[in-house]
Write a protein that holds these residues in place. Structure first.
Motif, mmCIF file in Angstrom:
data_model
loop_
_atom_site.group_PDB
_atom_site.id
_atom_site.type_symbol
_atom_site.label_atom_id
_atom_site.label_comp_id
_atom_site.label_asym_id
_atom_site.label_seq_id
_atom_site.Cartn_x
_atom_site.Cartn_y
_atom_site.Cartn_z
ATOM 1 N N ARG A 117 0.847 -1.191 0.000
ATOM 2 C CA ARG A 117 0.000 0.000 0.000
ATOM 3 C C ARG A 117 0.884 1.242 0.000
ATOM 4 O O ARG A 117 1.966 1.242 0.582
ATOM 5 N N PRO A 118 0.402 2.326 -0.634
ATOM 6 C CA PRO A 118 1.250 3.518 -0.741
ATOM 7 C C PRO A 118 1.355 4.271 0.588
ATOM 8 O O PRO A 118 0.342 4.724 1.130
ATOM 9 N N PRO A 119 2.572 4.444 1.130
ATOM 10 C CA PRO A 119 2.747 5.157 2.390
ATOM 11 C C PRO A 119 3.031 6.651 2.206
ATOM 12 O O PRO A 119 3.227 7.377 3.183
ATOM 13 N N PHE A 120 3.047 7.107 0.945
ATOM 14 C CA PHE A 120 3.498 8.463 0.640
ATOM 15 C C PHE A 120 2.504 9.504 1.157
ATOM 16 O O PHE A 120 1.290 9.367 0.976
ATOM 17 N N THR A 121 3.031 10.548 1.753
ATOM 18 C CA THR A 121 2.161 11.551 2.349
ATOM 19 C C THR A 121 2.821 12.923 2.359
ATOM 20 O O THR A 121 4.045 13.043 2.199
ATOM 21 N N LYS A 139 2.698 27.447 -0.975
ATOM 22 C CA LYS A 139 3.317 27.029 0.284
ATOM 23 C C LYS A 139 4.730 26.490 0.050
ATOM 24 O O LYS A 139 5.167 26.272 -1.079
ATOM 25 N N THR A 140 5.423 26.242 1.158
ATOM 26 C CA THR A 140 6.747 25.627 1.133
ATOM 27 C C THR A 140 6.654 24.229 1.725
ATOM 28 O O THR A 140 6.168 24.058 2.847
ATOM 29 N N ILE A 141 7.109 23.233 0.959
ATOM 30 C CA ILE A 141 7.084 21.842 1.410
ATOM 31 C C ILE A 141 8.525 21.349 1.433
ATOM 32 O O ILE A 141 9.263 21.508 0.461
ATOM 33 N N ALA A 142 8.919 20.720 2.533
ATOM 34 C CA ALA A 142 10.304 20.284 2.691
ATOM 35 C C ALA A 142 10.384 18.773 2.823
ATOM 36 O O ALA A 142 9.431 18.120 3.267
ATOM 37 N N GLY A 143 11.523 18.232 2.434
ATOM 38 C CA GLY A 143 11.745 16.797 2.583
ATOM 39 C C GLY A 143 13.158 16.430 2.180
ATOM 40 O O GLY A 143 13.821 17.175 1.440
ATOM 41 N N ARG A 183 7.858 23.635 14.297
ATOM 42 C CA ARG A 183 8.202 25.026 14.637
ATOM 43 C C ARG A 183 7.655 26.044 13.642
ATOM 44 O O ARG A 183 7.852 27.253 13.813
ATOM 45 N N GLY A 184 7.008 25.563 12.569
ATOM 46 C CA GLY A 184 6.452 26.472 11.583
ATOM 47 C C GLY A 184 7.470 27.035 10.621
ATOM 48 O O GLY A 184 7.197 28.016 9.929
ATOM 49 N N GLN A 185 8.635 26.384 10.527
ATOM 50 C CA GLN A 185 9.669 26.859 9.601
ATOM 51 C C GLN A 185 9.351 26.496 8.156
ATOM 52 O O GLN A 185 9.902 27.084 7.230
ATOM 53 N N VAL A 186 8.502 25.503 7.965
ATOM 54 C CA VAL A 186 7.966 25.131 6.653
ATOM 55 C C VAL A 186 6.475 24.875 6.816
ATOM 56 O O VAL A 186 5.981 24.665 7.934
ATOM 57 N N ASP A 187 5.750 24.895 5.712
ATOM 58 C CA ASP A 187 4.302 24.695 5.779
ATOM 59 C C ASP A 187 3.910 23.224 5.811
ATOM 60 O O ASP A 187 2.853 22.875 6.359
ATOM 61 N N ALA A 188 4.741 22.376 5.219
ATOM 62 C CA ALA A 188 4.412 20.957 5.113
ATOM 63 C C ALA A 188 5.701 20.186 4.865
ATOM 64 O O ALA A 188 6.728 20.775 4.488
ATOM 65 N N VAL A 189 5.641 18.878 5.051
ATOM 66 C CA VAL A 189 6.814 18.037 4.784
ATOM 67 C C VAL A 189 6.394 16.772 4.042
ATOM 68 O O VAL A 189 5.275 16.269 4.213
#
Length: 349
Positions: A117-121, A139-143, A183-189
């Motif tokens: 099953r896909p675990p990607f999020t 937005k800014t998304i980090a990973g 900490r709110g340094q990025v919007d999403a990860v």
């Protein structure tokens, strides 16, 4: 005199054995086949079957001398095997599809599917105004650069029709991901659901209270994920080694499903400094969320539904705009699976 006699007898015995080997009356003893394996990430609970197979001698019984190294991402494992640095990897089949499209002659091949099953999020905080894919615009998304969800984001964006030009994608160190989000340094990860969830726990963040997940699978990306992958060279030159490797891991998966604690014992022996409680919970969640696709009852663990895999290949090819669609057999080879009666058709008795 006794010493000299014994020495002469030993010398005669050695000469006799040498003659017998040369004329073929007895077989020489060959060393095990050495193989190097790279994992998807640092040592964690959901890798228990690999370490248990090693600890219980399952690889050795198959004539394999396997060295297991931690990895830097599911996508990175594909490149590490393709380059010849490793013979075996635990990597993302979707990254393999992408690689096979561009390098059809030397791409690794999947031989045992584990994450069905896909675990990607994409994870956000519960106080965020991001609730659906369209809310990610601007937005800014980090990973981590090699994270499977980040690599598949173009496909996700294509399927959900969001404007990626307005989104900033930031590469960060894996250890910073959950803290930067909190900490709110990025919007999403980007991440695997259970990677983010349990890493947050280790960082003192309550994921149930603090995090919300936008799961790729909820938006039509019914993809497979991590599989045991092997080099094309290993398949061509030593198929028996591939067959033995798969057989050993299949045995160990069954052992861990029957008693997860013995699997965790093997993980802790490999890396005593990890948090056993958290990693045990991560293992249980991985079994429940990432390995427990309904098709398991029909095809068994390790195998694939060929129609579903073909659809997954088409999704990846279309989303990335790839020029070549890999053949299913180039991506996944079922020839090395154990007999049907030896495979797992339910994760729970």
């Amino acid at each position: 005199m006794n010493f000299l006699a014994n020495l002469l007898n030993v010398s005669r015995l050695r000469r006799t054995l040498l003659v017998l080997v040369v004329v073929g009356l007895i077989s020489p003893v060959y060393a095990d086949t050495p193989l190097r394996m790279v994992l998807n990430w640092s040592y964690q609970g959901p890798q228990a079957w690999f370490f248990l197979a090693q600890e219980r001698g399952y690889f050795a019984e198959e004539g394999l001398d396997l060295t297991i190294d931690q990895g830097s991402g599911s996508g990175a494992a594909v490149g590490s095997v393709a380059s010849g640095t490793y013979d075996v990897g635990f990597g993302d089949i979707n990254a393999l599809i992408n690689y096979a499209s561009n390098h059809p002659n030397d791409a690794p091949v999947g031989v045992y599917m584990i994450y069905t099953r896909p675990p990607f999020t994409i994870a956000v905080t519960t106080d965020s105004d991001i609730h659906e894919p369209a809310d990610l615009e601007g937005k800014t998304i980090a990973g981590p650069a090699n994270d499977g969800a980040l690599r598949l984001f173009p496909a996700f964006a294509s399927i959900t029709d969001i404007d990626t030009d307005s989104i900033e994608v930031m590469n960060i160190e894996p250890r910073l991901r959950e803290q930067m989000l909190n900490r709110g340094q990025v919007d999403a990860v980007f991440g695997f659901v259970n990677t983010v969830r349990f890493n947050a726990m280790l960082a003192g963040i309550d994921p149930d209270e603090r995090l919300r997940f936008i799961r790729y699978g909820d938006y039509g990306m019914d993809l497979y994920s991590n599989a045991l992958i092997v080099s094309r060279q290993l398949v061509d030159e030593n198929p028996d080694a591939v067959r033995g490797l798969v057989r050993a891991i299949n045995r160990a998966v069954a052992d861990v499903l029957a008693d997860p604690e013995i699997g965790m014992d093997a993980v802790m022996a490999q890396e005593p400094l990890i948090n056993r409680e958290v990693e045990t919970a991560r293992l249980a969640a991985t079994i429940e969320d990432e390995m427990n696709h309904p098709e398991l009852a029909e095809v068994g663990l390790g195998n694939i539904d060929q129609n579903r895999m073909r659809e997954a290949i088409d999704i990846v090819v279309s989303a990335y705009g790839l020029e070549h669609t890999p053949e299913l057999e180039t991506v996944f080879n079922t020839d090395f699976l154990p007999p049907e009666e030896e495979r797992i058709y339910s994760l729970y008795e």
